[in-house]
Write a protein that holds these residues in place. Structure first.
Motif, PDB file in Angstrom:
ATOM      1  N   ALA A   1     -93.254 -27.235  48.278  1.00  0.00           N
ATOM      2  CA  ALA A   1     -93.284 -28.446  47.447  1.00  0.00           C
ATOM      3  C   ALA A   1     -92.828 -28.160  46.020  1.00  0.00           C
ATOM      4  CB  ALA A   1     -94.686 -29.050  47.446  1.00  0.00           C
ATOM      5  N   LEU A   2     -93.296 -27.046  45.458  1.00  0.00           N
ATOM      6  CA  LEU A   2     -92.915 -26.722  44.085  1.00  0.00           C
ATOM      7  C   LEU A   2     -91.448 -26.333  43.982  1.00  0.00           C
ATOM      8  CD1 LEU A   2     -94.708 -26.751  41.484  1.00  0.00           C
ATOM      9  CD2 LEU A   2     -95.922 -27.011  43.655  1.00  0.00           C
ATOM     10  N   ALA A   3     -90.928 -25.664  44.993  1.00  0.00           N
ATOM     11  CA  ALA A   3     -89.503 -25.326  44.991  1.00  0.00           C
ATOM     12  C   ALA A   3     -88.656 -26.592  44.998  1.00  0.00           C
ATOM     13  CB  ALA A   3     -89.165 -24.459  46.205  1.00  0.00           C
ATOM     14  N   ALA A   4     -89.050 -27.565  45.801  1.00  0.00           N
ATOM     15  CA  ALA A   4     -88.317 -28.833  45.847  1.00  0.00           C
ATOM     16  C   ALA A   4     -88.396 -29.562  44.510  1.00  0.00           C
ATOM     17  CB  ALA A   4     -88.874 -29.712  46.961  1.00  0.00           C
ATOM     18  N   ALA A   5     -89.594 -29.644  43.949  1.00  0.00           N
ATOM     19  CA  ALA A   5     -89.781 -30.364  42.691  1.00  0.00           C
ATOM     20  C   ALA A   5     -88.989 -29.724  41.550  1.00  0.00           C
ATOM     21  CB  ALA A   5     -91.262 -30.426  42.342  1.00  0.00           C
TER      22      ALA A   5
ATOM     23  N   LEU B   1     -78.926 -33.027  55.060  1.00  0.00           N
ATOM     24  CA  LEU B   1     -78.631 -31.665  54.645  1.00  0.00           C
ATOM     25  C   LEU B   1     -79.506 -30.739  55.477  1.00  0.00           C
ATOM     26  CD1 LEU B   1     -78.552 -31.931  50.733  1.00  0.00           C
ATOM     27  CD2 LEU B   1     -76.596 -31.727  52.282  1.00  0.00           C
ATOM     28  N   VAL B   2     -78.897 -29.884  56.262  1.00  0.00           N
ATOM     29  CA  VAL B   2     -79.646 -28.928  57.080  1.00  0.00           C
ATOM     30  C   VAL B   2     -79.775 -27.636  56.282  1.00  0.00           C
ATOM     31  CG1 VAL B   2     -79.678 -27.603  59.217  1.00  0.00           C
ATOM     32  CG2 VAL B   2     -78.860 -29.980  59.231  1.00  0.00           C
ATOM     33  N   HIS B   3     -81.030 -27.203  56.105  1.00  0.00           N
ATOM     34  CA  HIS B   3     -81.310 -26.025  55.284  1.00  0.00           C
ATOM     35  C   HIS B   3     -82.521 -25.302  55.869  1.00  0.00           C
ATOM     36  CE1 HIS B   3     -81.230 -23.621  51.632  1.00  0.00           C
ATOM     37  NE2 HIS B   3     -82.527 -23.812  51.471  1.00  0.00           N
ATOM     38  N   GLN B   4     -82.507 -23.970  55.837  1.00  0.00           N
ATOM     39  CA  GLN B   4     -83.560 -23.196  56.488  1.00  0.00           C
ATOM     40  C   GLN B   4     -84.639 -22.685  55.548  1.00  0.00           C
ATOM     41  OE1 GLN B   4     -83.678 -23.141  59.832  1.00  0.00           O
ATOM     42  NE2 GLN B   4     -81.821 -24.390  59.751  1.00  0.00           N
ATOM     43  N   ASP B   5     -84.275 -22.224  54.365  1.00  0.00           N
ATOM     44  CA  ASP B   5     -85.241 -21.589  53.464  1.00  0.00           C
ATOM     45  C   ASP B   5     -85.742 -22.580  52.426  1.00  0.00           C
ATOM     46  OD1 ASP B   5     -86.792 -19.991  51.885  1.00  0.00           O
ATOM     47  OD2 ASP B   5     -85.178 -18.651  51.248  1.00  0.00           O
ATOM     48  N   PHE B   6     -86.930 -23.136  52.650  1.00  0.00           N
ATOM     49  CA  PHE B   6     -87.463 -24.150  51.753  1.00  0.00           C
ATOM     50  C   PHE B   6     -88.136 -23.564  50.511  1.00  0.00           C
ATOM     51  CE2 PHE B   6     -86.440 -26.771  55.234  1.00  0.00           C
ATOM     52  CZ  PHE B   6     -86.392 -28.078  54.782  1.00  0.00           C
TER      53      PHE B   6
ATOM     54  N   LEU C   1     -97.805 -30.289  40.507  1.00  0.00           N
ATOM     55  CA  LEU C   1     -96.807 -31.359  40.486  1.00  0.00           C
ATOM     56  C   LEU C   1     -97.066 -32.345  39.353  1.00  0.00           C
ATOM     57  CD1 LEU C   1     -96.525 -32.067  44.319  1.00  0.00           C
ATOM     58  CD2 LEU C   1     -94.804 -30.946  42.885  1.00  0.00           C
ATOM     59  N   LEU C   2     -98.332 -32.688  39.139  1.00  0.00           N
ATOM     60  CA  LEU C   2     -98.676 -33.628  38.071  1.00  0.00           C
ATOM     61  C   LEU C   2     -98.385 -33.053  36.688  1.00  0.00           C
ATOM     62  CD1 LEU C   2    -102.014 -35.040  39.519  1.00  0.00           C
ATOM     63  CD2 LEU C   2     -99.895 -36.323  39.164  1.00  0.00           C
ATOM     64  N   ALA C   3     -98.355 -31.737  36.575  1.00  0.00           N
ATOM     65  CA  ALA C   3     -98.088 -31.087  35.292  1.00  0.00           C
ATOM     66  C   ALA C   3     -96.602 -30.988  34.979  1.00  0.00           C
ATOM     67  CB  ALA C   3     -98.713 -29.695  35.268  1.00  0.00           C
TER      68      ALA C   3
END
Length: 221
Positions: free
Chosen positions: A92-96, A47-52, A137-139
């Motif tokens: 990272a938080l957006a992905a999680a 999946l190609v995506h620009q805004d992480f 992330l752990l929370a």
């Protein structure tokens, strides 16, 4: 098992992607990146995506996943805290958050680093930001594991995207066996790291949520 990999074009991500493609328990590997990897494999889907910072456009395609291997990151060298935080914490938080919404049993593995500051109050900027990211992330309501490797030796074609690191790895590759004998608790390889990240997706394999090089080498042996 269906999995997703972030940061597959980097040195660590290369090792994780290779481990996933080789593991018969992994049936589908989804890679989210800004540009195609330029490789093909029956298991691999991209999946190609620009805004992480916003993965909502991909939400419908990030379902049915058992694990996320989050290896995306940048060097802190020459970067301000705001810029480093955006890539390290915000991405990272957006992905999680996106993944947790549709994958309630997800295992999320995050590559941090030896020296990460869980107190979030130390003087070293990258360590504070990594610590803040780990804590957040752990929370979250998921099975999260934080990987804190020390020195990582690239294997099987893995290459750092940071020029200074590439030079360091090239010059010291022949020393790695000696370095590992001297400091086995602070050294590992991309191969061991990839296999260890896969290992924690199996229930009962890991007895702690924060894993160091010694744990990585044991799980990835």
């Amino acid at each position: 098992m269906n999995v997703v990999v972030f940061g597959a074009s980097g040195m660590v991500g290369h090792g994780v992607l290779r481990a996933c493609l080789l593991d018969p328990a992994v049936t589908r590997v989804l890679v989210v990146s800004r540009r195609p990897l330029g490789i093909s494999h029956p298991k691999l889907h991209e999946l190609v995506h620009q805004d992480f910072t916003d993965l909502s456009p991909l939400a419908g395609q990030l379902t049915g996943l058992a694990a996320c291997f989050y290896c995306l990151g940048i060097s802190a060298g020459g970067r301000g805290e705001a810029d480093y935080t955006r890539v390290t914490y915000d991405y990272a938080l957006a992905a999680a958050r996106t993944l947790c919404a549709d994958n309630p049993r997800l295992t999320f593995t995050y590559v941090s680093g030896e020296g990460t500051d869980s107190s979030e109050e130390g003087r070293t900027m990258w360590a504070r930001v990594k610590g803040r990211t780990e804590n957040a992330l752990l929370a979250m309501p998921m099975n999260a594991y934080m990987f804190r490797p020390g020195y990582i030796q690239p294997r099987h074609g893995a290459v750092s995207r940071t020029p200074a690191y590439r030079l360091l790895y090239t010059l010291t590759a022949w020393l790695y066996p000696l370095l590992h004998r001297i400091a086995p608790g602070h050294t590992t390889t991309t191969e061991h790291l990839g296999r260890a990240m896969l290992a924690v997706t199996r229930p009962g394999t890991a007895d702690r949520r924060i894993l160091y090089s010694r744990d990585i080498n044991r799980l990835g042996a």
